[in-house]
Write a protein that holds these residues in place. Structure first.
Motif, mmCIF file in Angstrom:
data_model
loop_
_atom_site.group_PDB
_atom_site.id
_atom_site.type_symbol
_atom_site.label_atom_id
_atom_site.label_comp_id
_atom_site.label_asym_id
_atom_site.label_seq_id
_atom_site.Cartn_x
_atom_site.Cartn_y
_atom_site.Cartn_z
ATOM 1 N N HIS A 209 0.887 -1.148 0.107
ATOM 2 C CA HIS A 209 -0.126 -0.208 -0.006
ATOM 3 C C HIS A 209 1.062 1.341 -0.066
ATOM 4 O O HIS A 209 0.639 2.109 -0.954
ATOM 5 N N LYS A 212 2.832 1.633 -3.346
ATOM 6 C CA LYS A 212 1.815 2.146 -4.415
ATOM 7 C C LYS A 212 1.499 3.722 -4.073
ATOM 8 O O LYS A 212 1.294 4.701 -5.112
ATOM 9 N N SER A 213 1.075 3.918 -2.849
ATOM 10 C CA SER A 213 0.766 5.366 -2.325
ATOM 11 C C SER A 213 1.716 6.440 -2.612
ATOM 12 O O SER A 213 1.399 7.589 -3.345
#
Length: 621
Positions: A209, A212-213
Protein backbone atom coordinates in the motif's frame (compact mmCIF):
# COMPACT_ATOMS: atom_id res chain seq x y z
CA UNK A 1 32.95 4.16 -24.21
CA UNK A 2 29.76 4.63 -22.25
CA UNK A 3 31.50 4.73 -18.85
CA UNK A 4 33.18 8.06 -18.20
CA UNK A 5 35.81 7.60 -15.51
CA UNK A 6 36.06 10.67 -13.33
CA UNK A 7 39.27 11.82 -11.70
CA UNK A 8 39.71 14.51 -9.07
CA UNK A 9 42.51 16.69 -7.80
CA UNK A 10 44.17 15.37 -4.65
CA UNK A 11 42.91 18.28 -2.58
CA UNK A 12 39.48 18.80 -4.14
CA UNK A 13 36.85 16.01 -4.38
CA UNK A 14 34.73 17.81 -6.97
CA UNK A 15 34.89 18.74 -10.63
CA UNK A 16 33.12 22.00 -11.39
CA UNK A 17 32.55 23.52 -14.82
CA UNK A 18 30.39 26.38 -16.04
CA UNK A 19 30.04 26.10 -19.79
CA UNK A 20 28.00 26.78 -22.88
CA UNK A 21 26.95 23.28 -23.90
CA UNK A 22 26.21 22.25 -27.46
CA UNK A 23 26.22 18.52 -26.75
CA UNK A 24 27.42 16.23 -24.00
CA UNK A 25 26.77 12.80 -25.59
CA UNK A 26 25.41 9.69 -23.85
CA UNK A 27 27.54 8.38 -21.00
CA UNK A 28 27.38 7.36 -17.38
CA UNK A 29 29.73 7.53 -14.42
CA UNK A 30 29.93 6.09 -10.95
CA UNK A 31 29.64 9.38 -9.09
CA UNK A 32 26.88 11.93 -8.59
CA UNK A 33 26.58 14.83 -11.01
CA UNK A 34 24.46 17.93 -10.41
CA UNK A 35 23.38 19.98 -13.44
CA UNK A 36 22.23 23.55 -12.78
CA UNK A 37 20.99 25.64 -15.70
CA UNK A 38 22.10 29.22 -15.06
CA UNK A 39 20.97 30.65 -18.41
CA UNK A 40 19.04 29.45 -21.44
CA UNK A 41 17.66 25.93 -21.81
CA UNK A 42 18.91 22.41 -22.56
CA UNK A 43 17.44 18.97 -23.16
CA UNK A 44 18.67 16.37 -20.70
CA UNK A 45 18.10 12.70 -21.44
CA UNK A 46 18.30 10.56 -18.31
CA UNK A 47 17.36 6.93 -18.66
CA UNK A 48 14.08 6.54 -20.50
CA UNK A 49 13.00 10.17 -20.26
CA UNK A 50 13.98 13.51 -21.83
CA UNK A 51 13.63 16.61 -19.69
CA UNK A 52 13.56 20.21 -20.86
CA UNK A 53 15.56 22.16 -18.31
CA UNK A 54 15.02 25.91 -18.14
CA UNK A 55 16.95 28.59 -16.29
CA UNK A 56 16.96 27.75 -12.58
CA UNK A 57 16.26 24.01 -13.02
CA UNK A 58 18.46 21.54 -11.18
CA UNK A 59 18.87 17.90 -12.17
CA UNK A 60 20.81 15.42 -10.07
CA UNK A 61 22.18 12.39 -11.82
CA UNK A 62 23.03 9.50 -9.53
CA UNK A 63 25.73 7.02 -10.45
CA UNK A 64 25.02 4.40 -13.15
CA UNK A 65 22.40 6.51 -14.94
CA UNK A 66 22.87 6.93 -18.68
CA UNK A 67 22.41 10.56 -19.62
CA UNK A 68 23.20 13.25 -22.19
CA UNK A 69 22.68 16.99 -22.64
CA UNK A 70 21.95 18.87 -25.85
CA UNK A 71 21.42 22.57 -26.36
CA UNK A 72 17.98 24.10 -26.88
CA UNK A 73 19.31 27.67 -26.93
CA UNK A 74 22.63 28.89 -28.26
CA UNK A 75 23.31 31.23 -25.36
CA UNK A 76 23.05 28.69 -22.54
CA UNK A 77 25.23 28.48 -19.45
CA UNK A 78 25.17 25.26 -17.47
CA UNK A 79 27.00 24.45 -14.25
CA UNK A 80 28.01 20.84 -13.74
CA UNK A 81 29.25 19.65 -10.35
CA UNK A 82 30.63 16.12 -10.13
CA UNK A 83 31.05 14.77 -6.61
CA UNK A 84 33.51 12.11 -5.47
CA UNK A 85 31.39 9.41 -3.86
CA UNK A 86 34.54 7.86 -2.41
CA UNK A 87 35.49 11.06 -0.56
CA UNK A 88 32.03 12.02 0.71
CA UNK A 89 31.19 8.47 1.85
CA UNK A 90 33.25 9.23 4.96
CA UNK A 91 30.43 11.63 5.91
CA UNK A 92 27.57 9.70 4.28
CA UNK A 93 28.22 5.91 4.25
CA UNK A 94 25.14 5.20 2.10
CA UNK A 95 25.94 7.82 -0.53
CA UNK A 96 26.65 5.23 -3.23
CA UNK A 97 23.09 3.94 -2.77
CA UNK A 98 21.47 7.38 -3.02
CA UNK A 99 18.94 8.04 -5.74
CA UNK A 100 18.45 11.80 -5.78
CA UNK A 101 15.71 13.39 -7.84
CA UNK A 102 15.66 17.20 -7.82
CA UNK A 103 13.62 17.82 -10.97
CA UNK A 104 10.22 19.29 -10.14
CA UNK A 105 7.35 20.81 -12.07
CA UNK A 106 6.61 23.06 -9.12
CA UNK A 107 8.31 26.45 -8.84
CA UNK A 108 9.32 28.52 -5.83
CA UNK A 109 9.22 25.93 -3.02
CA UNK A 110 11.57 26.46 -0.11
CA UNK A 111 13.50 23.21 -0.37
CA UNK A 112 14.45 23.90 -4.00
CA UNK A 113 15.34 27.51 -3.22
CA UNK A 114 17.61 26.32 -0.41
CA UNK A 115 19.25 23.84 -2.79
CA UNK A 116 19.84 26.64 -5.31
CA UNK A 117 21.34 28.81 -2.61
CA UNK A 118 23.78 26.11 -1.49
CA UNK A 119 24.85 25.36 -5.05
CA UNK A 120 25.27 29.03 -5.89
CA UNK A 121 27.47 29.50 -2.85
CA UNK A 122 29.67 26.61 -4.01
CA UNK A 123 29.81 27.94 -7.56
CA UNK A 124 30.57 31.50 -6.48
CA UNK A 125 33.32 30.48 -4.07
CA UNK A 126 34.82 28.21 -6.72
CA UNK A 127 34.77 30.80 -9.51
CA UNK A 128 35.93 33.71 -7.35
CA UNK A 129 38.66 31.53 -5.80
CA UNK A 130 39.05 33.47 -2.59
CA UNK A 131 41.31 32.29 0.19
CA UNK A 132 40.65 28.76 1.38
CA UNK A 133 37.93 28.43 -1.27
CA UNK A 134 38.43 24.70 -1.75
CA UNK A 135 37.78 23.88 1.91
CA UNK A 136 34.73 26.14 1.92
CA UNK A 137 33.37 24.40 -1.19
CA UNK A 138 34.01 20.95 0.33
CA UNK A 139 32.06 21.68 3.49
CA UNK A 140 29.29 23.50 1.65
CA UNK A 141 28.86 20.29 -0.34
CA UNK A 142 28.47 18.41 2.96
CA UNK A 143 25.55 20.74 3.74
CA UNK A 144 24.21 20.21 0.22
CA UNK A 145 24.26 16.41 0.55
CA UNK A 146 22.52 16.67 3.93
CA UNK A 147 19.82 18.72 2.22
CA UNK A 148 19.57 16.24 -0.65
CA UNK A 149 19.28 13.35 1.80
CA UNK A 150 16.54 15.08 3.73
CA UNK A 151 14.35 16.15 0.82
CA UNK A 152 15.40 14.54 -2.47
CA UNK A 153 16.63 11.01 -1.81
CA UNK A 154 13.58 9.36 -3.38
CA UNK A 155 11.21 9.99 -6.23
CA UNK A 156 7.69 9.56 -7.55
CA UNK A 157 6.04 9.47 -10.95
CA UNK A 158 3.96 12.30 -12.36
CA UNK A 159 2.33 11.05 -15.58
CA UNK A 160 5.34 8.74 -16.19
CA UNK A 161 7.85 11.54 -15.49
CA UNK A 162 10.25 10.89 -12.60
CA UNK A 163 10.01 13.91 -10.30
CA UNK A 164 11.12 14.93 -6.82
CA UNK A 165 9.08 13.42 -4.03
CA UNK A 166 6.57 15.83 -2.55
CA UNK A 167 5.24 14.09 0.61
CA UNK A 168 6.17 15.69 3.91
CA UNK A 169 5.68 12.92 6.51
CA UNK A 170 9.29 12.43 7.71
CA UNK A 171 8.76 8.87 8.98
CA UNK A 172 7.15 7.80 5.72
CA UNK A 173 9.80 9.62 3.68
CA UNK A 174 12.62 7.80 5.49
CA UNK A 175 10.86 4.45 5.05
CA UNK A 176 10.14 4.81 1.35
CA UNK A 177 13.70 6.03 0.83
CA UNK A 178 15.02 2.79 2.38
CA UNK A 179 12.66 0.77 0.21
CA UNK A 180 13.87 2.46 -2.97
CA UNK A 181 17.49 1.92 -2.01
CA UNK A 182 16.83 -1.75 -1.24
CA UNK A 183 15.16 -2.35 -4.61
CA UNK A 184 17.96 -0.58 -6.51
CA UNK A 185 20.60 -2.52 -4.59
CA UNK A 186 19.08 -5.99 -5.09
CA UNK A 187 17.17 -5.49 -8.35
CA UNK A 188 19.00 -8.35 -10.11
CA UNK A 189 18.12 -10.87 -7.38
CA UNK A 190 14.84 -12.68 -7.15
CA UNK A 191 13.56 -10.37 -4.40
CA UNK A 192 9.93 -10.51 -3.35
CA UNK A 193 7.52 -8.37 -1.41
CA UNK A 194 7.92 -10.87 1.44
CA UNK A 195 11.68 -10.25 1.53
CA UNK A 196 11.15 -6.52 1.75
CA UNK A 197 8.45 -6.82 4.41
CA UNK A 198 10.86 -8.85 6.56
CA UNK A 199 13.50 -6.14 6.22
CA UNK A 200 11.06 -3.38 7.11
CA UNK A 201 9.11 -5.42 9.70
CA UNK A 202 5.81 -4.59 8.01
CA UNK A 203 3.02 -6.70 6.61
CA UNK A 204 3.08 -7.31 2.86
CA UNK A 205 -0.34 -5.68 2.57
CA UNK A 206 0.74 -2.44 4.27
CA UNK A 207 4.08 -2.41 2.44
CA UNK A 208 2.37 -2.81 -0.92
CA UNK A 209 0.00 0.00 0.00
CA UNK A 210 2.68 2.54 0.90
CA UNK A 211 4.79 1.75 -2.19
CA UNK A 212 1.76 2.30 -4.40
CA UNK A 213 0.72 5.40 -2.47
CA UNK A 214 4.14 7.05 -2.55
CA UNK A 215 5.52 6.06 -5.96
CA UNK A 216 2.35 5.49 -7.97
CA UNK A 217 3.45 1.93 -8.84
CA UNK A 218 3.07 -1.50 -7.35
CA UNK A 219 6.09 -3.29 -5.92
CA UNK A 220 6.38 -5.51 -9.01
CA UNK A 221 6.12 -2.54 -11.39
CA UNK A 222 8.72 -0.61 -9.46
CA UNK A 223 11.11 -3.57 -9.42
CA UNK A 224 10.71 -4.03 -13.17
CA UNK A 225 11.32 -0.31 -13.71
CA UNK A 226 14.61 -0.50 -11.75
CA UNK A 227 15.70 -3.56 -13.75
CA UNK A 228 14.91 -1.94 -17.08
CA UNK A 229 16.70 1.26 -16.10
CA UNK A 230 19.88 -0.63 -15.16
CA UNK A 231 19.72 -2.71 -18.33
CA UNK A 232 20.40 0.34 -20.54
CA UNK A 233 24.08 0.29 -19.52
CA UNK A 234 24.58 -3.27 -20.78
CA UNK A 235 22.51 -2.51 -23.86
CA UNK A 236 24.71 0.41 -24.93
CA UNK A 237 28.04 -0.66 -23.48
CA UNK A 238 28.24 -4.24 -24.75
CA UNK A 239 27.18 -6.44 -27.63
CA UNK A 240 25.50 -8.93 -25.29
CA UNK A 241 22.40 -10.65 -26.56
CA UNK A 242 19.05 -9.34 -25.37
CA UNK A 243 18.28 -12.66 -23.69
CA UNK A 244 21.47 -12.46 -21.64
CA UNK A 245 20.79 -8.88 -20.58
CA UNK A 246 17.27 -9.88 -19.51
CA UNK A 247 18.64 -12.64 -17.27
CA UNK A 248 21.41 -10.53 -15.76
CA UNK A 249 19.07 -7.75 -14.63
CA UNK A 250 16.65 -10.23 -13.06
CA UNK A 251 13.88 -10.96 -15.60
CA UNK A 252 12.72 -14.56 -15.82
CA UNK A 253 12.02 -14.36 -19.56
CA UNK A 254 13.20 -12.25 -22.48
CA UNK A 255 9.63 -11.49 -23.46
CA UNK A 256 8.91 -10.13 -19.99
CA UNK A 257 12.00 -7.90 -20.25
CA UNK A 258 11.04 -6.62 -23.70
CA UNK A 259 7.53 -5.82 -22.51
CA UNK A 260 8.71 -3.61 -19.66
CA UNK A 261 11.58 -2.07 -21.61
CA UNK A 262 9.24 -0.93 -24.36
CA UNK A 263 6.75 0.32 -21.77
CA UNK A 264 9.30 2.77 -20.35
CA UNK A 265 11.68 3.49 -23.22
CA UNK A 266 9.09 3.44 -26.00
CA UNK A 267 11.17 1.11 -28.16
CA UNK A 268 12.13 -2.57 -28.11
CA UNK A 269 15.65 -3.11 -26.72
CA UNK A 270 17.11 -3.91 -30.17
CA UNK A 271 15.77 -0.69 -31.70
CA UNK A 272 16.92 1.36 -28.68
CA UNK A 273 20.45 -0.01 -29.11
CA UNK A 274 20.44 0.74 -32.84
CA UNK A 275 19.20 4.32 -32.34
CA UNK A 276 21.32 5.39 -29.38
CA UNK A 277 24.60 3.49 -29.74
CA UNK A 278 25.86 6.03 -32.35
CA UNK A 279 25.09 8.80 -29.81
CA UNK A 280 27.42 7.45 -27.11
CA UNK A 281 30.31 9.71 -26.10
CA UNK A 282 33.56 8.64 -27.72
CA UNK A 283 36.65 10.01 -29.45
CA UNK A 284 34.56 10.30 -32.61
CA UNK A 285 31.71 11.97 -30.73
CA UNK A 286 33.29 14.12 -27.99
CA UNK A 287 31.56 16.60 -25.75
CA UNK A 288 31.05 19.98 -27.40
CA UNK A 289 31.12 22.66 -24.73
CA UNK A 290 32.87 25.98 -24.25
CA UNK A 291 33.81 26.73 -20.62
CA UNK A 292 33.04 30.31 -19.58
CA UNK A 293 36.03 32.42 -18.49
CA UNK A 294 36.21 32.44 -14.71
CA UNK A 295 35.36 36.13 -14.39
CA UNK A 296 32.31 35.85 -16.67
CA UNK A 297 31.13 32.76 -14.81
CA UNK A 298 31.44 34.57 -11.46
CA UNK A 299 29.54 37.59 -12.79
CA UNK A 300 26.75 35.35 -14.09
CA UNK A 301 26.45 33.53 -10.77
CA UNK A 302 26.17 36.84 -8.93
CA UNK A 303 23.41 37.84 -11.32
CA UNK A 304 21.56 34.60 -10.61
CA UNK A 305 21.96 35.32 -6.90
CA UNK A 306 20.30 38.68 -7.37
CA UNK A 307 17.46 37.17 -9.39
CA UNK A 308 16.58 34.80 -6.58
CA UNK A 309 17.11 37.44 -3.87
CA UNK A 310 19.53 35.23 -2.05
CA UNK A 311 21.98 36.51 0.51
CA UNK A 312 25.65 35.74 0.54
CA UNK A 313 26.68 33.12 3.04
CA UNK A 314 29.33 35.42 4.55
CA UNK A 315 26.89 37.94 6.01
CA UNK A 316 25.08 41.05 4.88
CA UNK A 317 26.91 43.37 2.52
CA UNK A 318 25.73 46.95 2.20
CA UNK A 319 27.27 47.51 -1.19
CA UNK A 320 29.67 45.77 -3.48
CA UNK A 321 32.09 46.96 -6.14
CA UNK A 322 32.51 44.48 -9.00
CA UNK A 323 35.38 45.21 -11.37
CA UNK A 324 36.55 43.37 -14.48
CA UNK A 325 40.09 44.39 -15.40
CA UNK A 326 42.10 43.53 -18.51
CA UNK A 327 45.85 43.57 -17.84
CA UNK A 328 48.22 43.65 -20.81
CA UNK A 329 51.51 42.18 -19.65
CA UNK A 330 53.36 44.15 -22.30
CA UNK A 331 51.64 47.49 -21.61
CA UNK A 332 53.65 50.69 -21.45
CA UNK A 333 54.60 51.86 -17.97
CA UNK A 334 52.32 54.37 -16.24
CA UNK A 335 54.94 55.00 -13.60
CA UNK A 336 57.72 53.39 -11.60
CA UNK A 337 57.56 51.83 -8.13
CA UNK A 338 60.77 51.68 -6.13
CA UNK A 339 61.08 52.54 -2.47
CA UNK A 340 64.29 52.76 -0.49
CA UNK A 341 63.53 51.80 3.08
CA UNK A 342 65.18 53.28 6.14
CA UNK A 343 64.56 51.46 9.44
CA UNK A 344 65.18 53.34 12.69
CA UNK A 345 66.38 51.24 15.64
CA UNK A 346 67.39 51.97 19.22
CA UNK A 347 69.62 50.39 21.81
CA UNK A 348 66.47 49.31 23.68
CA UNK A 349 65.29 47.52 20.51
CA UNK A 350 68.41 45.40 20.59
CA UNK A 351 68.05 44.68 24.31
CA UNK A 352 64.40 43.69 23.91
CA UNK A 353 64.63 41.71 20.66
CA UNK A 354 68.26 40.56 20.54
CA UNK A 355 68.77 38.25 17.54
CA UNK A 356 65.22 38.76 16.34
CA UNK A 357 66.06 42.39 15.57
CA UNK A 358 68.57 41.20 13.00
CA UNK A 359 66.10 38.63 11.60
CA UNK A 360 63.53 41.38 11.07
CA UNK A 361 66.08 43.63 9.39
CA UNK A 362 67.26 40.79 7.18
CA UNK A 363 63.71 40.12 5.96
CA UNK A 364 63.17 43.80 5.18
CA UNK A 365 66.54 44.29 3.46
CA UNK A 366 66.50 48.07 4.21
CA UNK A 367 68.55 50.50 2.16
CA UNK A 368 69.75 52.08 5.41
CA UNK A 369 69.54 51.49 9.18
CA UNK A 370 69.57 54.45 11.57
CA UNK A 371 70.68 53.78 15.14
CA UNK A 372 69.23 56.47 17.39
CA UNK A 373 71.50 57.95 20.02
CA UNK A 374 69.72 59.07 23.18
CA UNK A 375 71.18 60.96 26.13
CA UNK A 376 70.76 58.02 28.50
CA UNK A 377 72.36 55.48 26.15
CA UNK A 378 75.77 54.02 26.96
CA UNK A 379 78.14 55.01 24.09
CA UNK A 380 80.05 51.74 24.33
CA UNK A 381 76.87 49.70 23.99
CA UNK A 382 75.85 51.83 21.01
CA UNK A 383 79.17 51.12 19.35
CA UNK A 384 78.68 47.39 19.88
CA UNK A 385 75.22 47.44 18.25
CA UNK A 386 76.47 49.63 15.40
CA UNK A 387 79.27 47.15 14.81
CA UNK A 388 76.85 44.23 14.79
CA UNK A 389 74.64 45.99 12.26
CA UNK A 390 77.56 46.67 9.96
CA UNK A 391 78.79 43.11 10.35
CA UNK A 392 75.40 42.03 9.01
CA UNK A 393 76.11 44.15 5.92
CA UNK A 394 73.63 46.87 6.82
CA UNK A 395 74.42 50.45 5.85
CA UNK A 396 74.15 51.64 9.44
CA UNK A 397 74.74 55.11 10.87
CA UNK A 398 74.06 56.85 14.15
CA UNK A 399 71.74 59.81 14.57
CA UNK A 400 70.52 61.90 17.48
CA UNK A 401 67.05 61.08 18.77
CA UNK A 402 66.08 64.76 18.62
CA UNK A 403 66.08 64.54 14.81
CA UNK A 404 63.36 61.82 14.79
CA UNK A 405 59.76 62.40 15.84
CA UNK A 406 57.30 59.58 16.53
CA UNK A 407 53.79 60.42 15.38
CA UNK A 408 50.81 58.63 16.93
CA UNK A 409 47.48 57.26 15.74
CA UNK A 410 45.66 54.10 16.79
CA UNK A 411 45.16 53.42 13.09
CA UNK A 412 48.92 52.75 12.78
CA UNK A 413 48.38 49.44 14.59
CA UNK A 414 45.45 48.34 12.41
CA UNK A 415 44.81 46.99 8.93
CA UNK A 416 44.08 50.55 7.77
CA UNK A 417 47.69 51.65 7.88
CA UNK A 418 49.25 49.32 5.26
CA UNK A 419 46.47 50.31 2.82
CA UNK A 420 47.06 53.99 3.56
CA UNK A 421 50.83 53.59 3.13
CA UNK A 422 50.52 51.79 -0.19
CA UNK A 423 48.16 54.36 -1.67
CA UNK A 424 50.38 57.18 -0.42
CA UNK A 425 53.44 55.54 -1.97
CA UNK A 426 51.68 55.24 -5.33
CA UNK A 427 50.92 58.94 -5.33
CA UNK A 428 54.29 60.07 -4.02
CA UNK A 429 57.27 60.56 -6.27
CA UNK A 430 59.62 60.37 -3.29
CA UNK A 431 61.45 57.04 -3.30
CA UNK A 432 62.42 57.24 0.37
CA UNK A 433 60.31 55.74 3.19
CA UNK A 434 61.33 55.40 6.81
CA UNK A 435 59.84 53.66 9.83
CA UNK A 436 60.75 52.83 13.42
CA UNK A 437 61.44 49.17 14.03
CA UNK A 438 59.72 48.92 17.41
CA UNK A 439 57.40 50.79 19.73
CA UNK A 440 58.97 52.38 22.80
CA UNK A 441 58.85 50.33 26.01
CA UNK A 442 55.54 50.53 27.88
CA UNK A 443 54.41 48.40 30.79
CA UNK A 444 50.80 49.54 30.47
CA UNK A 445 50.06 49.56 26.74
CA UNK A 446 50.53 46.94 24.06
CA UNK A 447 49.00 49.06 21.30
CA UNK A 448 50.57 52.50 21.49
CA UNK A 449 49.66 53.79 18.02
CA UNK A 450 53.28 54.45 17.07
CA UNK A 451 54.67 54.40 13.55
CA UNK A 452 56.66 51.21 14.10
CA UNK A 453 56.82 47.76 12.59
CA UNK A 454 56.42 45.74 15.80
CA UNK A 455 55.02 46.28 19.25
CA UNK A 456 57.30 46.77 22.25
CA UNK A 457 57.31 42.99 22.87
CA UNK A 458 57.99 42.15 19.20
CA UNK A 459 54.58 41.37 17.68
CA UNK A 460 54.47 42.37 14.00
CA UNK A 461 51.80 44.90 13.09
CA UNK A 462 49.89 44.80 9.77
CA UNK A 463 52.09 47.61 8.44
CA UNK A 464 55.15 45.35 8.71
CA UNK A 465 53.84 43.34 5.76
CA UNK A 466 53.44 46.48 3.65
CA UNK A 467 57.03 47.49 4.27
CA UNK A 468 58.13 43.91 3.57
CA UNK A 469 56.33 43.93 0.21
CA UNK A 470 57.46 47.45 -0.68
CA UNK A 471 61.10 46.74 0.12
CA UNK A 472 61.08 43.78 -2.29
CA UNK A 473 59.12 45.40 -5.13
CA UNK A 474 60.75 47.33 -7.92
CA UNK A 475 59.14 47.70 -11.33
CA UNK A 476 56.78 49.41 -13.74
CA UNK A 477 53.20 50.27 -12.83
CA UNK A 478 51.17 49.03 -15.81
CA UNK A 479 47.63 49.19 -14.42
CA UNK A 480 46.21 51.29 -11.60
CA UNK A 481 43.03 52.62 -9.98
CA UNK A 482 41.81 53.55 -6.48
CA UNK A 483 41.22 49.86 -5.71
CA UNK A 484 44.12 48.06 -7.38
CA UNK A 485 47.57 48.30 -8.90
CA UNK A 486 49.61 45.97 -11.12
CA UNK A 487 53.41 46.16 -11.11
CA UNK A 488 55.64 44.40 -13.64
CA UNK A 489 59.10 43.43 -12.41
CA UNK A 490 61.81 42.64 -14.94
CA UNK A 491 64.06 40.31 -12.99
CA UNK A 492 67.32 38.81 -14.21
CA UNK A 493 65.84 35.70 -15.80
CA UNK A 494 62.08 36.21 -15.69
CA UNK A 495 59.24 38.72 -15.60
CA UNK A 496 57.11 38.76 -12.44
CA UNK A 497 53.77 40.48 -11.95
CA UNK A 498 52.48 41.76 -8.61
CA UNK A 499 48.77 42.52 -8.32
CA UNK A 500 47.66 44.59 -5.32
CA UNK A 501 43.96 44.98 -4.42
CA UNK A 502 42.69 46.84 -1.35
CA UNK A 503 39.33 47.76 0.13
CA UNK A 504 38.89 50.87 2.29
CA UNK A 505 37.28 54.24 1.68
CA UNK A 506 38.70 57.74 2.13
CA UNK A 507 36.92 58.28 5.45
CA UNK A 508 38.57 55.21 6.95
CA UNK A 509 42.03 56.08 5.68
CA UNK A 510 41.73 59.61 7.05
CA UNK A 511 41.97 58.02 10.51
CA UNK A 512 45.65 57.42 9.73
CA UNK A 513 46.18 61.19 9.55
CA UNK A 514 44.60 61.99 12.92
CA UNK A 515 45.31 61.12 16.54
CA UNK A 516 42.52 58.53 16.46
CA UNK A 517 41.68 56.30 19.40
CA UNK A 518 41.46 52.52 19.54
CA UNK A 519 37.66 52.57 19.81
CA UNK A 520 37.32 54.99 16.91
CA UNK A 521 39.37 52.76 14.64
CA UNK A 522 37.64 49.61 15.83
CA UNK A 523 34.13 51.02 15.31
CA UNK A 524 34.94 52.53 11.92
CA UNK A 525 36.45 49.27 10.66
CA UNK A 526 33.54 47.21 12.00
CA UNK A 527 30.99 49.54 10.41
CA UNK A 528 32.63 49.28 7.00
CA UNK A 529 30.58 46.51 5.35
CA UNK A 530 31.38 47.20 1.72
CA UNK A 531 32.83 44.45 -0.42
CA UNK A 532 34.98 44.51 -3.50
CA UNK A 533 35.32 41.83 -6.16
CA UNK A 534 38.00 42.33 -8.79
CA UNK A 535 38.43 39.90 -11.64
CA UNK A 536 41.65 40.37 -13.60
CA UNK A 537 42.44 38.85 -16.98
CA UNK A 538 46.21 38.98 -17.28
CA UNK A 539 47.33 38.51 -20.88
CA UNK A 540 50.50 36.45 -20.71
CA UNK A 541 52.72 34.37 -22.99
CA UNK A 542 51.72 30.67 -23.01
CA UNK A 543 53.23 28.56 -20.26
CA UNK A 544 52.90 27.42 -16.68
CA UNK A 545 52.78 30.00 -13.93
CA UNK A 546 52.77 29.89 -10.15
CA UNK A 547 50.25 32.15 -8.42
CA UNK A 548 50.99 33.11 -4.82
CA UNK A 549 48.22 34.99 -3.02
CA UNK A 550 48.47 36.80 0.31
CA UNK A 551 45.54 38.24 2.24
CA UNK A 552 45.39 40.67 5.16
CA UNK A 553 42.04 41.17 6.86
CA UNK A 554 40.60 43.16 9.72
CA UNK A 555 40.60 40.41 12.33
CA UNK A 556 43.79 38.41 11.79
CA UNK A 557 46.33 40.69 13.48
CA UNK A 558 47.22 42.01 16.91
CA UNK A 559 44.80 44.94 16.63
CA UNK A 560 41.95 42.57 15.73
CA UNK A 561 42.83 40.17 18.55
CA UNK A 562 42.89 42.98 21.11
CA UNK A 563 39.66 44.49 19.73
CA UNK A 564 37.88 41.16 20.19
CA UNK A 565 38.59 41.19 23.91
CA UNK A 566 37.95 44.91 24.46
CA UNK A 567 41.53 46.28 24.50
CA UNK A 568 42.34 45.13 28.05
CA UNK A 569 45.02 46.81 30.12
CA UNK A 570 46.31 43.39 31.14
CA UNK A 571 48.25 42.22 28.08
CA UNK A 572 49.75 39.11 29.67
CA UNK A 573 47.95 36.92 27.14
CA UNK A 574 50.08 38.42 24.37
CA UNK A 575 53.38 38.27 26.22
CA UNK A 576 55.75 35.37 26.67
CA UNK A 577 58.70 33.78 24.96
CA UNK A 578 57.25 33.69 21.44
CA UNK A 579 55.25 36.89 20.75
CA UNK A 580 55.59 36.47 16.97
CA UNK A 581 52.81 33.87 16.99
CA UNK A 582 50.40 36.81 17.43
CA UNK A 583 51.83 38.65 14.43
CA UNK A 584 48.95 37.68 12.15
CA UNK A 585 50.91 36.70 9.05
CA UNK A 586 48.92 37.01 5.82
CA UNK A 587 46.83 34.05 4.74
CA UNK A 588 48.82 32.29 2.05
CA UNK A 589 47.69 30.28 -0.97
CA UNK A 590 49.83 28.94 -3.83
CA UNK A 591 48.59 27.19 -6.94
CA UNK A 592 49.74 26.55 -10.54
CA UNK A 593 47.97 27.78 -13.66
CA UNK A 594 48.49 26.54 -17.19
CA UNK A 595 48.05 29.61 -19.40
CA UNK A 596 47.36 29.68 -23.11
CA UNK A 597 46.74 33.39 -23.50
CA UNK A 598 44.97 34.66 -20.36
CA UNK A 599 45.43 34.00 -16.66
CA UNK A 600 42.19 34.64 -14.78
CA UNK A 601 42.65 35.70 -11.18
CA UNK A 602 40.00 36.90 -8.79
CA UNK A 603 40.15 38.98 -5.63
CA UNK A 604 37.25 39.10 -3.19
CA UNK A 605 37.53 41.25 -0.06
CA UNK A 606 34.67 41.57 2.40
CA UNK A 607 35.06 44.60 4.68
CA UNK A 608 38.49 46.22 5.17
CA UNK A 609 41.42 44.31 3.74
CA UNK A 610 44.17 43.96 1.21
CA UNK A 611 45.36 41.17 -1.07
CA UNK A 612 48.49 40.61 -3.10
CA UNK A 613 49.00 38.08 -5.88
CA UNK A 614 52.42 37.35 -7.35
CA UNK A 615 52.54 35.67 -10.76
CA UNK A 616 55.80 34.13 -11.87
CA UNK A 617 56.70 31.58 -14.58
CA UNK A 618 57.41 28.01 -13.51
CA UNK A 619 60.69 26.68 -14.84
CA UNK A 620 60.18 23.02 -15.63
CA UNK A 621 63.16 20.65 -15.37
Amino acid sequence: MLLERLTYADDFPMNITVANITEDPLHYHLDIEITYVLRGSVRLKNGYRCYTLQEGDIFTNSGHEVHSITSLSEDNAVAQIQISTHYYSQFFPNLSKACYRTYSRKLGDKKHDRLRELLLQILLKYTTRGFNYKSKCIYLMVDTIKHLNKYFNLFAFDQEVVVAFEKSNPVAVERISRICQYIYQYYADNITLEDLSAVEHLSTYYLSHIIKSFTGMSFREFLCFARVEWSEIMLLDSDAKISRIAREVGFSTTAYYKKYFEKWFGLPPEEHRARYLPLVKSELRPALMEPLPVNRAAALIRQVYANYNLKYGDGDVISSINLAVEVDAAAAALGHFEKKLTVVVTLDDYKALRLRMFALLESLAPHRVLLLQREEDNPEELDVVLGLLRREDHMATQQSETDCVRSRSAAYDSILYPIYLFRRCLKSGNGQISVFLRDTDSAAELLQGQNALVTANGICKPSYYFYLAAAHTQGSIICQSNQYCVIREEQTDQTVFKLFVYNADKELLNLCQTDSTLEQVKNAANDFKNAIDVGMNVHLPPGQYAVTKYSLNREGNIFGYMANIGFPNDTAAFSGHCPEIYSGAPILEIYPDDVRTILNIHFSIKSVGAQLAIIRPIKLP
